[in-house]
Every structure is written in structure tokens, then in C-alpha cells.
Design a protein around this motif. Structure first.
Motif, mmCIF file in Angstrom:
data_model
loop_
_atom_site.group_PDB
_atom_site.id
_atom_site.type_symbol
_atom_site.label_atom_id
_atom_site.label_comp_id
_atom_site.label_asym_id
_atom_site.label_seq_id
_atom_site.Cartn_x
_atom_site.Cartn_y
_atom_site.Cartn_z
ATOM 1 N N VAL A 31 0.840 -1.204 0.000
ATOM 2 C CA VAL A 31 0.000 0.000 0.000
ATOM 3 C C VAL A 31 0.874 1.252 0.000
ATOM 4 N N GLY A 32 1.926 1.253 0.823
ATOM 5 C CA GLY A 32 2.826 2.401 0.857
ATOM 6 C C GLY A 32 3.455 2.666 -0.487
ATOM 7 N N HIS A 33 3.861 1.603 -1.186
ATOM 8 C CA HIS A 33 4.478 1.811 -2.500
ATOM 9 C C HIS A 33 3.464 2.276 -3.530
ATOM 10 N N ALA A 34 2.235 1.791 -3.428
ATOM 11 C CA ALA A 34 1.189 2.261 -4.338
ATOM 12 C C ALA A 34 0.928 3.748 -4.140
ATOM 13 N N VAL A 35 0.873 4.192 -2.890
ATOM 14 C CA VAL A 35 0.672 5.619 -2.601
ATOM 15 C C VAL A 35 1.860 6.427 -3.110
ATOM 16 N N PHE A 36 3.062 5.904 -2.920
ATOM 17 C CA PHE A 36 4.273 6.557 -3.422
ATOM 18 C C PHE A 36 4.181 6.790 -4.931
#
Length: 382
Positions: A310-315
């Protein structure tokens, strides 16, 4: 249309990489401490300490982006900052107990070295920016030190207040005074991420303490290695180049600074927390092998992998890159229920996480692989 100016390519120095190794030691200490006391209280303490540490690590990434460590004076102050991070790391196991004062002293040392370097070694525009944020960073460090010296019952309040000060700093000061070299900035964060991902491998090894080396434990270790590999794949397989191009394409310095803060500061934080959680979970899973896991360990494995994705998708979304975002989010949603598998069998849960990540990321790359294959066949046919 005017083409954006070509930026000077600046590589990350070996001293910066050395600095990052010390910072990652603090993250390893957090992982070990969390693994030893898996639960909501330990998780809250870990998130709070890592947030404070990540803020100052980000500050040093901005610092060396604006100022190369090219003199004895600069290298010496970076060494002082490394010493501060080392003190923080050593204090982490008892930071919410008798060692809180050491965490505060180390944090103040890290912040002082950062402020002095920015105020005396960076360019004129960077110094003007530092005049605005350095006093607020020192206020935050003062709150951390005060919290470490005062009774532990109020420590979370003081350290939480320090975190609030840090969060509002960008809103109180005009951004853009510090020039941002996109290639160096992306590479610096990529290096810290590859080292943090490597920490999950270290956690597998630590999980073997007192455990017999047999087929079951080796299988679980290999599955954990596979998950770490897909952490790498998600972050580095093409998206590092795309993120460099996206950041370099932002010509407005203020907007570039905001994007850098949200993408590389805030969005990277859940990725790091995710790896810490998964590492703590895999350390607890190794002795279990084909046995059921406790709820806390099973939840750490599932939540850690999902949070990273999820963090990488938001990034990617913050940088305006939509490639791969749906696949990461869908994989994260599918990974979360594996906590129930872990309550039955530890190895089966890690296998399920690995299968979901691998299928999601392979499907993501299939269109590009098909296009590449078609191009090669067409070229060969000609």
C-alpha cells in the motif's frame, strides 16, 4: 513546449551509504524489540520511535543532496550524526524504560549536527531555508530529550508532541529553498530501502537461534527470502527509473519539494514499517515452521507485507505513476486474510503471501513482456 533542464548527475557517496548502515541498525533494533514483545503497546512504541528516526534520516537525505560531504569538516559532522544514531539504536530496547534519556541525548546530537551542517556548509538559499526549519527541529529534539528525562508514563506524550512539530514544519516554512537533485535523491532512498529489505533476511537468520536446522525450517526460510525478493521487485523493477524521471520532470522547486516530502518522506514510512512488521513476524515464524502462529505473529506477517504494498502504491500515485498501482492494492487486500492461515500453519501463511505477491507483480509485468517479445520477433523477422 520548453524542455525541462537536464540535471547534473550526482552519485551517492560511500560515506552516505556508511551513514545509512548506522541508521538501518536503529531499524534492526526496533525490529528485534518488536519481535520480543509483539503486541499493540510495542507496535505503538515502535511506530512512534521509527517516525522520529525517519524524520531526521530524511533531513540528512536532503542535507547531502544540497551539500556533498567533500571536506573534513563536513565528514566529521556527519560522523557526529552517525554517533547520535548509534546512541539511539543502543537505547531502543529500553527507550520506554530506563534508557529513555539516552534516546533523547542521541536524538539531540543527530539534530544538532544536521542543523550546524545546513547552516554553515550548504548554499545561500539552503541556509536561508535552514534558518526557518532548524530552530523547529531543535524544538522537536528538545521535546524528545525532555520526554526521555521525565517519567516513562508521559514519554509517549512528549515524543508524540515532537512528531507533531515535525509534521507541521513544512507548512510553516516556505519550501523550495533547498535545491533537489532528483537522481541523487531517488538513489539515496533506494539504497536505504534495499538495506532495510535486507534486514528481513537478517531476521530470518536471527529466528534460527536455538532452532534445529531441518527441512521445515529451511523451507520457511526460503519462502521468507522469496517475499523479500518481491519487496525488491515491487520497489526496484523499473519504478526507480520512473520515479527519477517523474521527480526530475517537476520544474517548479516548491512543488518538487512538496512531492519529495510526501512521496519519499511520508509514503516511504509505511513501507519501512511494513518491512519491520514482516521481519518481526518471520523471526517468530521460523521456530514454529508447520505449527500454528500466535495472532500477533500472524498479523505481523500479513500486515507487514500488505502495508509495504500500500505504501508503495501511494508513493507511485503521488509521483503521478499509475503503472502497477492496482496490482499492489489488490495484492495487499488479498494478503490480509492470510492471518487466518497463519493461525493454522506458519509455513502455509508465508507461502500464501509469497504466492499472492508473485502472481500480482508478474501479471503487472505481463503486458510489457508481451510487447517486448513482439518487438523482438518483429525485428528478427525483418
Amino acid at each position: 513546449m520548453t524542455e525541462p533542464p537536464v540535471e547534473t548527475s550526482v552519485r551517492v557517496s560511500t560515506l552516505e551509504l556508511f551513514f545509512d548502515l548506522v541508521v538501518v541498525f536503529t531499524i534492526m533494533q526496533l525490529t528485534d524489540s518488536l519481535a520480543d514483545h509483539l503486541g499493540w503497546a510495542a507496535l505503538g512504541e515502535t511506530v512512534l520511535m521509527l517516525a522520529l528516526i525517519w524524520w531526521m534520516y530524511s533531513g540528512y537525505a536532503w542535507l547531502t543532496n544540497a551539500m556533498a560531504p567533500s571536506s573534513t569538516y563536513r565528514r566529521t559532522l556527519l560522523l557526529v550524526g552517525m554517533a547520535g544514531f548509534l546512541i539511539i539504536a543502543l537505547a531502543i530496547p529500553g527507550s520506554f524504560g530506563a534508557k529513555g534519556w539516552a534516546f533523547g541525548v542521541g536524538y539531540l546530537l543527530v539534530t544538532l549536527a544536521h542543523s550546524v551542517l545546513f547552516l554553515h556548509s550548504a548554499g545561500a538559499s539552503a541556509v536561508r531555508a535552514a534558518v526557518g526549519f532548524a530552530p523547529l527541529n531543535l524544538v522537536s529534539a528538545g521535546l524528545v530529550l525532555a520526554g526521555g528525562l521525565l517519567p516513562s508514563s508521559s514519554r509517549a506524550i512528549w515524543w508524540g508532541a515532537a512528531l507533531v512539530v515535525q509534521f507541521v514544519i513544512p507548512f510553516l516554512r516556505r519550501l523550495g529553498g533547498v535545491s533537489l537533485i532528483a537522481g541523487h535523491f531517488v538513489e539515496r532512498h533506494g539504497l536505504i530501502m534495499i538495506i532495510v529489505i535486507g534486514e528481513s533476511i537478517v531476521s530470518i537468520g536471527l529466528g534460527f537461534a536455538g532452532v534445529s536446522l531441518d527441512g521445515a525450517s529451511i523451507l520457511l526460510a526460503l519462502l521468507g527470502l522469496g517475499v523479500a525478493y518481491y519487496f525488491w521487485w515491487a520497489y526496484f523493477a523499473g519504478d526507480e527509473e520512473r520515479s527519477t524521471a517523474a521527480l526530475a520532470g517537476i520544474t517548479d522547486p516548491v512543488r518538487r519539494a512538496w512531492i519529495a516530502i510526501w512521496a519519499f518522506g511520508h509514503a516511504h514510512f509505511p513501507m519501512v514499517i511494513g518491512i519491520v512488521l514482516f521481519s518481526a513476524g518471520i523471526k517468530e515464524a521460523i521456530p514454529a515452521a508447520f505449527d500454528p502462529l500466535a495472532w500477533s505473529a500472524a498479523a505481523a506477517l500479513a500486515a507487514g507485507a500488505a502495508l509495504f504494498l500500500v505504501g508503495h502504491a501511494v508513493f507511485l500515485l503521488i509521483l503521478g505513476i499509475r503503472h502497477g498501482v492496482p496490482h499492489r492494492l489488490m495484492a495487499a487486500v488479498l494478503i490480509l486474510p492470510t492471518v487466518f492461515i497463519g493461525r493454522i500453519d506458519a509455513t502455509a501463511q508465508v507461502l500464501a503471501i509469497l504466492a499472492i505477491m508473485s502472481v500480482g507483480l508478474i501479471i503487472e509485468d505481463l503486458p510489457e513482456l508481451i510487447r517486448s517479445r513482439s518487438t523482438n520477433l518483429h525485428t528478427f523477422g525483418r
